[in-house]
Scaffold this active site. Structure first.
Site, mmCIF file in Angstrom:
data_model
loop_
_atom_site.group_PDB
_atom_site.id
_atom_site.type_symbol
_atom_site.label_atom_id
_atom_site.label_comp_id
_atom_site.label_asym_id
_atom_site.label_seq_id
_atom_site.Cartn_x
_atom_site.Cartn_y
_atom_site.Cartn_z
ATOM 1 C CE LYS A 1 18.845 -4.644 2.594
ATOM 2 N NZ LYS A 1 17.783 -4.138 1.724
ATOM 3 N NE ARG B 1 17.455 0.986 5.377
ATOM 4 C CZ ARG B 1 16.864 -0.177 5.637
ATOM 5 N NH1 ARG B 1 17.273 -0.930 6.617
ATOM 6 N NH2 ARG B 1 15.868 -0.589 4.881
ATOM 7 N NE ARG C 1 8.920 -7.058 1.632
ATOM 8 C CZ ARG C 1 10.068 -6.451 1.913
ATOM 9 N NH1 ARG C 1 11.211 -7.122 1.837
ATOM 10 N NH2 ARG C 1 10.092 -5.179 2.233
ATOM 11 N NE ARG D 1 8.466 -4.496 5.605
ATOM 12 C CZ ARG D 1 9.791 -4.401 5.474
ATOM 13 N NH1 ARG D 1 10.523 -5.500 5.443
ATOM 14 N NH2 ARG D 1 10.384 -3.240 5.377
#
Ligand code: AMP
Length: 229
Positions: free
Chosen positions: A9, A84, A123, A156
């Site tokens: 996204k 959300r 990621r 992250r």
């Protein structure tokens, strides 16, 4: 832009926003910046994010309302990571009514769960500029530096395996129901996010064009959606 964590996204929202010349508004980015700046908001959000849970609706809604009132968002905006929850979706509908703007265009980015887990584990983000870099996109070895600014790439904290599991659980419980909330609308679209980022982008551009053409037409009567009590 709807979809589970790892669906792409953020990347797609950035590309679409650039293409349309409107801001991308990412609630996750706003919280990460607040944490980096050590603000009271950042201190509150840090613990919640580290656990993979959602920041309280009233806090998030307040932040998004304020951000959408900025002049650069007047011509339009791309939302990434908001709404959300159903409460957030209702608040966003209220904002759209207050602005008197054309209906929301909602794109759900669909990616199989095994691919989400693979992507999130790999990621890396840039510690300096926050850009995403996919550790699996190269020839095996994760890249060490950011393509955009040369900064150091890091994982992250909420992409660690245990937190990812919690984030996916929270997604299925709180965010996935939004697909049902939006899917009756003529400006709702699905995109297959399990394709190359370029291909996903092309499809999103085409579907947001067609949805925008629909949205610009005078309002046709739509099915009334009752809020659950
Ligand atoms: P993201 O970068 O969109 O994956 O968001 C990272 C984290 O920020 C989430 O796991 C939540 O803890 C928090 N967050 C971001 N957006 C929201 C939202 N709309 N509502 C509640 N929490 C959010």
């Amino acid at each position: 832009m709807l979809g589970p964590p790892g669906a792409g996204k953020g990347t797609q929202a950035s590309r679409l926003a650039r293409e349309r010349g409107i801001p991308k508004i990412s609630t996750g980015d706003i919280f990460r910046q607040a944490i980096a700046d050590g603000t009271p908001l950042g201190l509150k959000a840090k613990v919640t994010m580290a656990r993979g849970q959602l920041v309280a609706d009233d806090i998030v809604i307040g932040i998004v309302r304020e951000r959408l009132a900025q002049p650069d968002a007047a011509p339009g905006f791309v939302l990434d990571g908001f709404p959300r929850t159903l409460v957030q979706a209702w608040a966003l509908d209220e904002v759209v009514v207050e602005r008197g703007s054309t209906p929301l265009i909602v794109v759900d980015v669909v990616v199989p769960e095994h691919e989400l887990v693979r992507r999130l584990a790999g990621r890396r983000i840039c510690a300096s500029c926050g850009a995403n870099a996919d550790a699996f996109s190269g020839n095996g070895a994760p890249p060490a530096h950011c393509d955009a600014c040369g900064g150091v790439l890091v994982q992250r904290p909420d992409d660690e395996e245990q937190v990812v599991r919690e984030r996916l659980k929270v997604y299925h419980r709180d965010t996935r129901p939004l697909v049902e909330y939006y899917r009756q609308r003529p400006t709702f679209r699905f995109v297959n996010g399990f394709q190359s980022p370029d291909r996903v982008h092309q499809e999103i551009v085409a579907m947001t064009d067609s949805a925008a053409a629909l949205a610009a037409r005078p309002a046709a009567p739509t099915k009334h959606v009752e809020r659950p009590l």
